[in-house]
Design a protein around this motif. Structure first.
Motif, PDB file in Angstrom:
ATOM      1  N   GLY A 120       0.816  -1.209   0.000  1.00 17.58           N
ATOM      2  CA  GLY A 120       0.000   0.000   0.000  1.00 17.58           C
ATOM      3  C   GLY A 120       0.848   1.256   0.000  1.00 17.58           C
ATOM      4  O   GLY A 120       0.331   2.365   0.142  1.00 17.58           O
ATOM      5  N   ASN A 143       0.036   4.060  -2.526  1.00 17.10           N
ATOM      6  CA  ASN A 143      -1.204   4.758  -2.168  1.00 17.10           C
ATOM      7  C   ASN A 143      -0.957   5.760  -1.049  1.00 17.10           C
ATOM      8  O   ASN A 143      -1.474   6.882  -1.067  1.00 17.10           O
ATOM      9  CB  ASN A 143      -2.268   3.758  -1.734  1.00 17.10           C
ATOM     10  N   CYS A 193      -7.135  -4.469  -0.121  1.00 19.35           N
ATOM     11  CA  CYS A 193      -6.534  -4.609  -1.450  1.00 19.35           C
ATOM     12  C   CYS A 193      -5.173  -3.925  -1.473  1.00 19.35           C
ATOM     13  O   CYS A 193      -4.813  -3.175  -0.565  1.00 19.35           O
ATOM     14  CB  CYS A 193      -7.435  -3.995  -2.517  1.00 19.35           C
ATOM     15  N   ASN A 233      -2.151  -1.676  -3.939  1.00 16.42           N
ATOM     16  CA  ASN A 233      -2.150  -0.443  -4.746  1.00 16.42           C
ATOM     17  C   ASN A 233      -2.962  -0.552  -6.027  1.00 16.42           C
ATOM     18  O   ASN A 233      -3.773   0.314  -6.343  1.00 16.42           O
ATOM     19  CB  ASN A 233      -0.713  -0.089  -5.150  1.00 16.42           C
ATOM     20  N   SER A 272      -6.951  -0.516  -5.683  1.00 14.97           N
ATOM     21  CA  SER A 272      -7.630   0.412  -4.777  1.00 14.97           C
ATOM     22  C   SER A 272      -8.511   1.427  -5.491  1.00 14.97           C
ATOM     23  O   SER A 272      -9.614   1.748  -5.025  1.00 14.97           O
ATOM     24  CB  SER A 272      -6.611   1.149  -3.906  1.00 14.97           C
ATOM     25  N   ILE A 291     -12.383   1.972  -4.569  1.00 18.78           N
ATOM     26  CA  ILE A 291     -12.837   3.255  -4.023  1.00 18.78           C
ATOM     27  C   ILE A 291     -14.021   3.783  -4.832  1.00 18.78           C
ATOM     28  O   ILE A 291     -14.978   4.337  -4.279  1.00 18.78           O
ATOM     29  CB  ILE A 291     -11.678   4.266  -3.995  1.00 18.78           C
ATOM     30  N   VAL A 330     -12.451   0.905   2.657  1.00 14.04           N
ATOM     31  CA  VAL A 330     -11.459   0.383   1.715  1.00 14.04           C
ATOM     32  C   VAL A 330     -10.084   0.643   2.309  1.00 14.04           C
ATOM     33  O   VAL A 330      -9.682   1.798   2.492  1.00 14.04           O
ATOM     34  CB  VAL A 330     -11.568   1.053   0.333  1.00 14.04           C
ATOM     35  N   SER A 360      -6.136   0.160   1.867  1.00 14.84           N
ATOM     36  CA  SER A 360      -5.080  -0.180   0.906  1.00 14.84           C
ATOM     37  C   SER A 360      -3.742   0.442   1.290  1.00 14.84           C
ATOM     38  O   SER A 360      -2.820   0.474   0.484  1.00 14.84           O
ATOM     39  CB  SER A 360      -5.478   0.300  -0.501  1.00 14.84           C
ATOM     40  N   THR A 361      -3.645   0.935   2.527  1.00 14.07           N
ATOM     41  CA  THR A 361      -2.400   1.544   3.006  1.00 14.07           C
ATOM     42  C   THR A 361      -2.186   1.200   4.474  1.00 14.07           C
ATOM     43  O   THR A 361      -3.152   0.950   5.206  1.00 14.07           O
ATOM     44  CB  THR A 361      -2.426   3.083   2.880  1.00 14.07           C
TER      45      THR A 361
END
Length: 261
Positions: free
Chosen positions: A7, A10, A138, A140, A143, A147, A162, A164-165
């Protein structure tokens, strides 16, 4: 490999997109992105001098991204950080590539339709509609699509998360309870593989959407939804990751809006 690395782009992109260029986080994110290709050779002394900052500020920044220190961040950076790997692509003329990609996408949609049928779409809609926290995990490269899906569900007054980081530092994940729902999206299965132990440690009902049929991935999940009849662990062109997940989530969002809007 550190799960937070999946992530990293992101996290850095979000800081850059904020436009707060006078902020030390922005300066550090900008510096790391511009030197990502040689990050393993960047010393802590170099970054403190070039960014006019302190070691403690860099450490706090790394912790914000999910790493204990700068050394851990830079040692974990590999090509899996990037959303697609151009090394596997044959550079073609536009007409040739256009025809090639259209054929691949058409074959992919036929494949997905046979595996990811109406019953599975309905099941996921009912799952997402439950009055609990629903979290999509999820990396990078997926994502942006998820989103958009998240925003579409808002039309039906459904708010999902969501992530992702900075996975291991995320408060939403830490606060989950047994009734909550986690849906991991990993077309090639790379993210699912690297996050398996972490997902097992989380509370909640867990589901996986993937094209990777490696049996070791199912241990953490109540159910796995396969998007292809064949295992696609080496989807180097990211046909399923880039176009397939978008197609599935588009069907899912439309059915959800039809049922609950």
């Amino acid at each position: 490999m550190e799960i937070n690395n999946l992530g990293l782009l992101n996290s850095l992109s979000s800081i850059i997109n904020s436009g707060k260029s006078d902020n030390i986080e922005y300066v550090l994110a900008d510096y790391i992105l511009k030197n990502l290709y040689r990050i393993s050779n960047v010393s802590i002394l170099e970054i403190t001098e070039d960014c006019f900052t302190s070691r403690s500020a860099i450490r706090r920044f790394c912790e914000q991204l999910g790493y204990d220190n700068f050394s851990e961040l830079k040692s974990s950076v590999t090509r899996l950080v990037f959303p697609s790997n151009l090394r596997y692509r044959d550079i073609k003329e536009y007409p040739i590539y256009q025809s090639h990609i259209k054929n691949l996408i058409n074959d992919m949609i036929i494949d997905i339709d046979k595996q990811f049928n109406f019953e599975k779409i309905n099941f996921l809609c009912q799952l997402i509609h439950k009055e609990v926290n629903v979290v999509f995990l999820c990396a990078n490269n997926t994502s942006g699509t998820i989103i958009k899906f998240q925003q579409e569900l808002m039309f039906a007054s459904k708010v999902i998360h969501v992530i992702s980081t900075s996975f291991t530092k995320n408060k939403v994940l830490k606060d989950l309870i047994d009734e909550d729902i986690i849906i991991t999206v990993s077309a090639s299965g790379k993210f699912a593989e690297l996050s398996l132990e972490f997902v097992e440690s989380l509370k909640g009902h867990k589901y996986l959407i993937t094209g990777n049929q490696d049996q070791k991935l199912i241990s953490a999940y109540e159910n796995v939804f396969y998007i292809s009849k064949n295992s696609i662990s080496n989807d180097y062109l990211s046909i399923y990751g880039k176009y397939g997940i978008t197609y599935i989530l588009d069907l899912l969002s439309m059915q959800y809006l039809y049922l609950y809007c």
